[in-house]
Motif scaffolding. Structure first.
Motif, PDB file in Angstrom:
ATOM      1  N   HIS A  34      49.264  47.763  79.692  1.00  0.00           N
ATOM      2  CA  HIS A  34      50.608  48.248  79.973  1.00  0.00           C
ATOM      3  C   HIS A  34      50.666  48.967  81.325  1.00  0.00           C
ATOM      4  CE1 HIS A  34      51.252  47.817  75.515  1.00  0.00           C
ATOM      5  NE2 HIS A  34      52.285  47.177  76.020  1.00  0.00           N
ATOM      6  N   ASN A  35      49.621  49.712  81.660  1.00  0.00           N
ATOM      7  CA  ASN A  35      49.570  50.355  82.982  1.00  0.00           C
ATOM      8  C   ASN A  35      49.534  49.311  84.093  1.00  0.00           C
ATOM      9  OD1 ASN A  35      49.709  53.079  82.315  1.00  0.00           O
ATOM     10  ND2 ASN A  35      47.521  53.189  81.913  1.00  0.00           N
ATOM     11  N   GLN A  36      48.782  48.230  83.870  1.00  0.00           N
ATOM     12  CA  GLN A  36      48.736  47.158  84.857  1.00  0.00           C
ATOM     13  C   GLN A  36      50.116  46.526  85.015  1.00  0.00           C
ATOM     14  OE1 GLN A  36      46.261  43.800  83.822  1.00  0.00           O
ATOM     15  NE2 GLN A  36      46.141  43.105  85.941  1.00  0.00           N
ATOM     16  N   LEU A  37      50.831  46.350  83.909  1.00  0.00           N
ATOM     17  CA  LEU A  37      52.167  45.781  83.959  1.00  0.00           C
ATOM     18  C   LEU A  37      53.127  46.686  84.732  1.00  0.00           C
ATOM     19  CD1 LEU A  37      53.972  43.452  83.084  1.00  0.00           C
ATOM     20  CD2 LEU A  37      54.371  44.663  80.936  1.00  0.00           C
ATOM     21  N   ILE A  38      53.046  47.977  84.487  1.00  0.00           N
ATOM     22  CA  ILE A  38      53.889  48.932  85.219  1.00  0.00           C
ATOM     23  C   ILE A  38      53.606  48.853  86.716  1.00  0.00           C
ATOM     24  CG2 ILE A  38      54.294  51.395  85.635  1.00  0.00           C
ATOM     25  CD1 ILE A  38      53.853  51.789  82.582  1.00  0.00           C
ATOM     26  N   ASN A  39      52.330  48.818  87.088  1.00  0.00           N
ATOM     27  CA  ASN A  39      51.959  48.743  88.503  1.00  0.00           C
ATOM     28  C   ASN A  39      52.421  47.436  89.141  1.00  0.00           C
ATOM     29  OD1 ASN A  39      50.759  51.259  88.547  1.00  0.00           O
ATOM     30  ND2 ASN A  39      48.751  50.466  87.997  1.00  0.00           N
ATOM     31  N   LEU A  40      52.288  46.325  88.411  1.00  0.00           N
ATOM     32  CA  LEU A  40      52.707  45.043  88.961  1.00  0.00           C
ATOM     33  C   LEU A  40      54.213  44.996  89.199  1.00  0.00           C
ATOM     34  CD1 LEU A  40      50.479  42.619  86.875  1.00  0.00           C
ATOM     35  CD2 LEU A  40      50.445  42.871  89.362  1.00  0.00           C
ATOM     36  N   VAL A  41      54.977  45.519  88.264  1.00  0.00           N
ATOM     37  CA  VAL A  41      56.438  45.534  88.433  1.00  0.00           C
ATOM     38  C   VAL A  41      56.817  46.429  89.610  1.00  0.00           C
ATOM     39  CG1 VAL A  41      58.617  46.214  87.357  1.00  0.00           C
ATOM     40  CG2 VAL A  41      56.939  44.912  86.046  1.00  0.00           C
ATOM     41  N   ILE A  86      52.613  38.945  85.864  1.00  0.00           N
ATOM     42  CA  ILE A  86      53.502  39.691  84.969  1.00  0.00           C
ATOM     43  C   ILE A  86      53.866  38.826  83.769  1.00  0.00           C
ATOM     44  CG2 ILE A  86      55.868  40.583  84.734  1.00  0.00           C
ATOM     45  CD1 ILE A  86      55.574  41.632  87.642  1.00  0.00           C
ATOM     46  N   GLU A  87      54.249  37.586  84.035  1.00  0.00           N
ATOM     47  CA  GLU A  87      54.630  36.687  82.941  1.00  0.00           C
ATOM     48  C   GLU A  87      53.446  36.388  82.035  1.00  0.00           C
ATOM     49  OE1 GLU A  87      56.763  33.274  84.269  1.00  0.00           O
ATOM     50  OE2 GLU A  87      58.260  34.477  85.311  1.00  0.00           O
ATOM     51  N   LYS A  88      52.267  36.247  82.616  1.00  0.00           N
ATOM     52  CA  LYS A  88      51.065  35.984  81.817  1.00  0.00           C
ATOM     53  C   LYS A  88      50.748  37.167  80.911  1.00  0.00           C
ATOM     54  CE  LYS A  88      46.314  34.403  82.326  1.00  0.00           C
ATOM     55  NZ  LYS A  88      45.269  34.020  83.269  1.00  0.00           N
ATOM     56  N   ILE A  89      50.858  38.370  81.452  1.00  0.00           N
ATOM     57  CA  ILE A  89      50.603  39.573  80.652  1.00  0.00           C
ATOM     58  C   ILE A  89      51.631  39.675  79.526  1.00  0.00           C
ATOM     59  CG2 ILE A  89      50.686  42.098  80.671  1.00  0.00           C
ATOM     60  CD1 ILE A  89      49.431  41.978  83.468  1.00  0.00           C
ATOM     61  N   GLY A  92      51.028  37.581  76.562  1.00  0.00           N
ATOM     62  CA  GLY A  92      49.945  38.040  75.703  1.00  0.00           C
ATOM     63  C   GLY A  92      50.240  39.316  74.943  1.00  0.00           C
ATOM     64  N   LEU A  93      51.395  39.948  75.211  1.00  0.00           N
ATOM     65  CA  LEU A  93      51.741  41.181  74.507  1.00  0.00           C
ATOM     66  C   LEU A  93      52.171  40.873  73.076  1.00  0.00           C
ATOM     67  CD1 LEU A  93      53.813  43.185  77.154  1.00  0.00           C
ATOM     68  CD2 LEU A  93      51.494  43.618  76.409  1.00  0.00           C
ATOM     69  N   PRO A  94      51.877  41.768  72.162  1.00  0.00           N
ATOM     70  CA  PRO A  94      52.351  41.578  70.791  1.00  0.00           C
ATOM     71  C   PRO A  94      53.874  41.561  70.743  1.00  0.00           C
ATOM     72  CG  PRO A  94      50.754  43.372  70.906  1.00  0.00           C
ATOM     73  CD  PRO A  94      51.059  42.953  72.309  1.00  0.00           C
ATOM     74  N   PRO A  95      54.464  40.864  69.775  1.00  0.00           N
ATOM     75  CA  PRO A  95      55.925  40.760  69.693  1.00  0.00           C
ATOM     76  C   PRO A  95      56.640  42.105  69.598  1.00  0.00           C
ATOM     77  CG  PRO A  95      54.893  39.210  68.197  1.00  0.00           C
ATOM     78  CD  PRO A  95      53.800  40.062  68.772  1.00  0.00           C
ATOM     79  N   GLY A  96      56.013  43.134  69.065  1.00  0.00           N
ATOM     80  CA  GLY A  96      56.646  44.444  68.915  1.00  0.00           C
ATOM     81  C   GLY A  96      56.786  45.225  70.202  1.00  0.00           C
ATOM     82  N   ASP A  97      56.198  44.745  71.286  1.00  0.00           N
ATOM     83  CA  ASP A  97      56.249  45.468  72.562  1.00  0.00           C
ATOM     84  C   ASP A  97      57.456  45.060  73.390  1.00  0.00           C
ATOM     85  OD1 ASP A  97      54.026  46.906  72.009  1.00  0.00           O
ATOM     86  OD2 ASP A  97      52.666  45.753  73.275  1.00  0.00           O
ATOM     87  N   SER A  98      58.614  44.958  72.771  1.00  0.00           N
ATOM     88  CA  SER A  98      59.803  44.499  73.491  1.00  0.00           C
ATOM     89  C   SER A  98      60.263  45.503  74.536  1.00  0.00           C
ATOM     90  CB  SER A  98      60.941  44.222  72.514  1.00  0.00           C
ATOM     91  OG  SER A  98      61.277  45.407  71.808  1.00  0.00           O
ATOM     92  N   ASP A  99      59.901  46.779  74.386  1.00  0.00           N
ATOM     93  CA  ASP A  99      60.306  47.764  75.390  1.00  0.00           C
ATOM     94  C   ASP A  99      59.526  47.602  76.691  1.00  0.00           C
ATOM     95  OD1 ASP A  99      58.008  48.551  74.041  1.00  0.00           O
ATOM     96  OD2 ASP A  99      58.350  50.673  74.429  1.00  0.00           O
ATOM     97  N   MET A 100      58.437  46.857  76.681  1.00  0.00           N
ATOM     98  CA  MET A 100      57.651  46.637  77.894  1.00  0.00           C
ATOM     99  C   MET A 100      57.960  45.278  78.522  1.00  0.00           C
ATOM    100  SD  MET A 100      55.862  49.259  78.631  1.00  0.00           S
ATOM    101  CE  MET A 100      54.721  48.586  79.821  1.00  0.00           C
ATOM    102  N   ARG A 101      58.981  44.595  78.046  1.00  0.00           N
ATOM    103  CA  ARG A 101      59.337  43.295  78.610  1.00  0.00           C
ATOM    104  C   ARG A 101      60.048  43.493  79.937  1.00  0.00           C
ATOM    105  NH1 ARG A 101      56.048  40.112  76.092  1.00  0.00           N
ATOM    106  NH2 ARG A 101      56.261  40.211  73.864  1.00  0.00           N
TER     107      ARG A 101
END
Length: 109
Positions: A34-41, A86-89, A92-101
């Motif tokens: 999730h930290n990597q996703l935040i940095n990439l965005v 970003i799309e690849k990460i 791979g995220l669990p379905p419940g992580d919709s707030d990190m989409r």
């Protein structure tokens, strides 16, 4: 009532003793992914802003076309790779992580 007020005063004193947190500590997640996703965005948005300002520099005559095209192309390649990751990460995220989409901007469609 007095006990609650005293507990609140102790908490305030403790927070003041700790001082202000670092900015990087305020925007962080619980996992490395999730930290990597935040940095990439954030990096994607920074590239977007940079290309915008390069375009403004081109329009105002402060930059020639050849330099603009070369720089914008390099940034666009980097941005493409970041968006692909970003799309690849996200895939791979669990379905419940919709707030990190991360949703794609409307102009991509």
């Amino acid at each position: 009532m007095r006990g609650v007020v005293d507990a609140g005063a102790r908490n305030v004193a403790e927070l003041r003793r700790k001082g202000d947190p670092e900015v990087d500590e305020l925007v962080c997640s619980t996992t490395i992914v999730h930290n990597q996703l935040i940095n990439l965005v954030a990096e994607d948005n920074a590239i977007e802003d940079t290309i915008y300002h390069l375009h403004r520099a081109l329009n105002s005559g402060r930059m020639d076309l050849e330099k603009f095209i070369r720089t914008a192309r390099a940034l666009a390649e980097e941005q493409f790779m970041k968006r692909a990751l970003i799309e690849k990460i996200q895939a791979g995220l669990p379905p419940g992580d919709s707030d990190m989409r991360w949703t794609t901007p409307a102009e991509w469609s």
